[in-house]
Design a protein around this motif. Structure first.
Motif, PDB file in Angstrom:
ATOM      1  N   ARG A  59       0.867  -1.160   0.000  1.00 13.65           N
ATOM      2  CA  ARG A  59       0.000   0.000   0.000  1.00 13.65           C
ATOM      3  C   ARG A  59       0.907   1.214   0.000  1.00 13.65           C
ATOM      4  O   ARG A  59       1.424   1.597   1.033  1.00 13.65           O
ATOM      5  CB  ARG A  59      -0.894  -0.003   1.239  1.00 13.65           C
ATOM      6  CG  ARG A  59      -2.032   0.970   1.153  1.00 13.65           C
ATOM      7  CD  ARG A  59      -2.778   1.016   2.479  1.00 13.65           C
ATOM      8  NE  ARG A  59      -3.633   2.191   2.472  1.00 13.65           N
ATOM      9  CZ  ARG A  59      -4.912   2.172   2.134  1.00 13.65           C
ATOM     10  NH1 ARG A  59      -5.473   1.053   1.802  1.00 13.65           N
ATOM     11  NH2 ARG A  59      -5.618   3.280   2.157  1.00 13.65           N
ATOM     12  N   ASP A  60       1.149   1.761  -1.141  1.00 12.47           N
ATOM     13  CA  ASP A  60       2.150   2.819  -1.295  1.00 12.47           C
ATOM     14  C   ASP A  60       3.480   2.368  -0.694  1.00 12.47           C
ATOM     15  O   ASP A  60       4.156   3.126  -0.008  1.00 12.47           O
ATOM     16  CB  ASP A  60       1.709   4.128  -0.622  1.00 12.47           C
ATOM     17  CG  ASP A  60       0.329   4.561  -1.076  1.00 12.47           C
ATOM     18  OD1 ASP A  60       0.027   4.334  -2.255  1.00 12.47           O
ATOM     19  OD2 ASP A  60      -0.430   5.093  -0.254  1.00 12.47           O
ATOM     20  N   GLY A  61       3.820   1.127  -0.918  1.00 13.61           N
ATOM     21  CA  GLY A  61       5.057   0.608  -0.342  1.00 13.61           C
ATOM     22  C   GLY A  61       4.766  -0.474   0.667  1.00 13.61           C
ATOM     23  O   GLY A  61       3.619  -0.849   0.877  1.00 13.61           O
ATOM     24  N   ILE A  62       5.838  -0.970   1.258  1.00 11.90           N
ATOM     25  CA  ILE A  62       5.693  -2.080   2.201  1.00 11.90           C
ATOM     26  C   ILE A  62       6.051  -1.610   3.603  1.00 11.90           C
ATOM     27  O   ILE A  62       7.064  -0.965   3.819  1.00 11.90           O
ATOM     28  CB  ILE A  62       6.615  -3.244   1.778  1.00 11.90           C
ATOM     29  CG1 ILE A  62       6.002  -4.010   0.610  1.00 11.90           C
ATOM     30  CG2 ILE A  62       6.866  -4.190   2.930  1.00 11.90           C
ATOM     31  CD1 ILE A  62       4.747  -4.764   0.952  1.00 11.90           C
ATOM     32  N   ASP A  63       5.171  -1.924   4.539  1.00 12.95           N
ATOM     33  CA  ASP A  63       5.406  -1.585   5.932  1.00 12.95           C
ATOM     34  C   ASP A  63       5.536  -2.915   6.687  1.00 12.95           C
ATOM     35  O   ASP A  63       4.745  -3.824   6.464  1.00 12.95           O
ATOM     36  CB  ASP A  63       4.202  -0.773   6.440  1.00 12.95           C
ATOM     37  CG  ASP A  63       4.206  -0.617   7.944  1.00 12.95           C
ATOM     38  OD1 ASP A  63       4.652   0.448   8.398  1.00 12.95           O
ATOM     39  OD2 ASP A  63       3.755  -1.535   8.650  1.00 12.95           O
ATOM     40  N   SER A  64       6.538  -3.024   7.576  1.00 14.39           N
ATOM     41  CA  SER A  64       6.834  -4.353   8.123  1.00 14.39           C
ATOM     42  C   SER A  64       5.695  -4.877   8.978  1.00 14.39           C
ATOM     43  O   SER A  64       5.397  -6.068   8.962  1.00 14.39           O
ATOM     44  CB  SER A  64       8.142  -4.343   8.911  1.00 14.39           C
ATOM     45  OG  SER A  64       7.946  -3.838  10.213  1.00 14.39           O
TER      46      SER A  64
END
Lengths: 364, 346
Positions: free
Chosen positions: A172-177
């Motif tokens: 989602r607009d990039g990866i968040d851990s």
């Protein structure tokens, strides 16, 4: 909660540290890391010899070394090369794959929770493999054919599908851990439920076989099953080590990393692809050998007092752990215990001990 | 998380929250009705009501057998399990301020599983309420172990060490379970059926034997709700408000252990209810635990019973266990929540 989402302890790294440089990639060696790596190599060599020597027809370590050098008798040659070595080497490679994969995912998510087991890779591989075991169930001939070729293929497809699903849904607009972990837990649970469903519906003989496989076992390995694993390890493990420097940059945070010119998202895709490949190959060869990917990078981290799990050392320690556990599994019990059981029995208490010690450090 | 419409402590009940709770009650009643009506033989609402009102009417003996013999025990078990898991999940997430917290993650289910397998393998205990005592003992031991690990060292509980401790204890217990199961086919057979999590084939006596534990847990949970609201402001702030933090934690941990032990002992390890229900509850009634906990009891009942009914209907001849249905419908929902919301600690 003030504690960051990691147990990594940043340490001061002197800028004038010795290192080796491969093209654009510099791998810094601190004396302690180097010493631990050398010790790990020596231990691994000893374990390989000991593992090859031990068994129902036991050989002396000297016999093993002589045979490996090509001077053994014919029976010794047969035992070492046809029976023992495929199993030992599979253990070594499985350990390298799992340790490396764990170090990769733990570092790039900056989160010790984010191992291949958590982010869905292992669950996907397991579901695929159990499906293959059960589809081939019933007659022995079919089961053997499926065990020969179906499991690796099914496990790899499962691992790829699950991780693609996790990565795609976690994007989602990039990866968040944390999002990755949450999505991974969601996907893993669905897959684990599917595996249970398959096991409940299965005949007891197939369920027994699948349950043993699900723990992670090195029995039934051969040169044939070793080959794909060896190829994957040879390609992916060096690439993973080469990822070390960009990983260190990425760990500084997305903005900083982008600022110094790292294509963060593309780099993460590469890292996760390597981790999936390594995990898939390991699970395909031996089943989900528990806790190696989880605990080995943490051991490497703490023995070297580094700021992040050293990738090369994680692989070596993984190999040591799996080889030692398999040696014990073959010799220490009245029946052959699956290796994954022992890695978990060793790994889980170690992690618990680490947690207790870690928290005492915080409290001090 | 929708913002709390008012400060979380010492405020009168918000009318909107009460309306929502009333709606959730209707939802739970609908799930109970569905659980009584649907199954391999489908009953109309009239038939169910007639049977309930006239338990001794001879013309309804077949209906009587279905309703009293199968549907009511199963539904009662579903209510107990759903309520327990929903509340336990809410307490875990509230105390740890960790949206990942779940009975499964804390190793309680794994402990119960190990104890059941030990009972079957070492003592030949099968299908009796002794199973329940074993599962209860195992669950209690496991949760105590996890809490001991996380409590050792310091009082501050950060989400990741907590979750790691649960995972470690869980994995250790699962490995010990496999150790036994793999050497004994009977144990494996019992375990693989138990481990899926199911409401079927459990006699009412099992529900009665866990009910005291469930009720004690329920009571402790409700006593804990104001403390949880204060704790959500941070430990220091809670102490400033006069909260006895240690006592609140102990109450919470006791409630969590009792609730999860009761649910797991009765129906096997059922994942996802404890994880999903509190998220749903906070989305509908806000973040005050005085509203979240009742909402969790209602939503837990609704979710578990609905999943069970779905498993009966889509399974055909062999129905699908509630644990599997919950994972399959809970997983995508959970992923959707994970994608939509900011994932900071609660």
């Amino acid at each position: 909660m003030n504690t960051p989402a990691t147990t990594n302890q940043p340490t001061d790294q002197p800028t004038d540290q010795p290192g080796i440089t491969l093209g654009p990639v510099g791998i810094p060696w601190r004396p302690r890391a180097l010493a631990v790596t050398v010790v790990a190599l020596i231990v691994l060599a000893g374990l390989i010899v000991a593992g090859t020597a031990a068994g129902s027809a036991s050989l002396s370590p000297a016999d093993v070394v002589r045979t490996l050098l090509g001077n053994g008798t014919y029976p010794q040659h047969l035992i070492v090369f046809d029976l023992r070595l495929p199993r030992i080497l599979t253990g070594v490679l499985v350990g390298i794959c799992l340790g490396t994969a764990g170090a990769l995912t733990q570092t790039f998510t900056n989160n010790p929770l984010a191992t291949p087991d958590v982010i869905g890779v292992t669950a996907g591989a397991s579901t695929g493999a159990v499906a293959a075991i059960l589809v081939g169930g019933g007659s022995y001939a079919v089961s053997d054919a499926v065990l020969g070729s179906g499991i690796p293929v099914a496990a790899t497809i499962g691992a790829l599908t699950a991780s693609a699903l996790v990565y795609g849904l976690g994007w989602r607009d990039g990866i968040d851990s944390y999002r990755l972990i949450l999505v991974g837990i969601g996907v893993s649970s669905v897959l684990t439920a599917l595996t249970s469903y398959l096991l409940v519906r299965a005949q007891i003989t197939d369920a027994t076989r699948a349950a043993a496989w699900l723990v992670g076992s090195l029995s039934g390995t051969s040169w044939t099953s070793l080959t794909p694993l060896a190829v994957v390890t040879a390609v992916a493990a060096p690439l993973a080590v080469a990822c070390s420097a960009p990983l260190a940059v990425a760990q500084l945070g997305d903005e900083t990393a982008t600022g110094v010119g790292l294509a963060v998202q593309r780099h993460r895709l590469l890292v996760i692809a390597l981790a999936v490949l390594l995990t898939g190959a390991a699970v395909a060869a031996a089943g989900p050998v528990g806790f190696v990917a989880f605990v080995v990078p943490q051991i490497a981290l703490r023995t070297t007092a580094a700021s992040r799990p050293p990738i090369l050392l994680s692989g070596l320690l993984g190999a040591c752990l799996v080889t030692a556990a398999d040696l014990a599994a073959r010799t220490a019990f009245p029946y052959q215990v699956p290796v994954g059981l022992l890695t978990t029995l060793v790994g889980a208490p170690y992690l618990i001990w680490l947690l207790v010690r870690h928290r005492k450090e915080i409290a001090r | 998380m929708p913002p709390a419409s008012s400060p979380p402590t010492r405020t009168p009940h918000h009318p909107a929250a009460l309306t929502t709770l009333a709606a959730l009650t209707l939802l739970a009643l609908a799930a109970i009705a569905a659980s009584l009506m649907f199954g391999s033989s489908r009953l109309g609402p009239g038939q169910v009501i007639t049977t309930l009102l006239h338990p001794s009417d001879p013309t309804t003996s077949e209906l009587h057998a279905i309703v009293y013999g199968v549907r009511i025990p199963r539904t009662v078990l579903g209510i107990v399990v759903g309520t327990c898991l929903g509340l336990a999940g809410a307490l875990m997430q509230g105390h740890t301020r960790n949206p990942l917290a779940d009975p499964g993650l804390f190793g309680v289910s794994a402990g119960a599983g190990l104890a059941v397998v030990i009972g079957v393998y070492l003592l030949g205990v099968t299908g009796s309420s002794l199973d329940v005592l074993f599962a209860l003992a195992g669950a209690l031991t496991a949760s105590t172990a996890v809490f001991a690990v996380t409590a050792a060292g310091s009082a501050t509980a950060s989400p990741v060490p907590l979750a790691l401790a649960g995972t470690a204890v869980s994995a250790l217990l699962d490995a010990l379970t496999s150790f036994i199961v793999l050497s004994d086919r009977d144990a494996l057979n019992a375990y693989r059926l138990w481990v899926t999590g199911s409401l079927s084939g459990r006699e009412l006596t099992i529900t009665w034997s866990v009910l005291p534990f469930a009720l004690a847990g329920l009571l402790l949970a409700l006593l804990n709700s104001r403390a949880l609201d204060n704790l959500s402001l941070g430990t220091d702030m809670a102490q400033g408000l006069g909260e006895n933090v240690i006592r609140a934690r102990i109450t919470g941990l006791a409630a969590i252990t009792l609730l999860t032990a009761a649910a797991t002992a009765a129906a096997g390890p059922i994942g996802f209810a404890g994880l999903v229900v509190p998220h749903l509850a906070r989305a509908t009634v806000g973040t005050s635990h005085r509203h979240v906990l009742p909402a969790c009891a209602l939503l837990g009942t609704t979710l578990v019973l609905t999943a069970d009914v779905i498993g009966r209907l889509i399974g055909g001849m062999g129905e699908i266990e509630v644990g599997i249905v919950l994972a399959v419908i809970g997983g995508p929902f959970f992923i959707a929540v994970a994608r939509r919301k900011s994932l900071a600690a609660l």
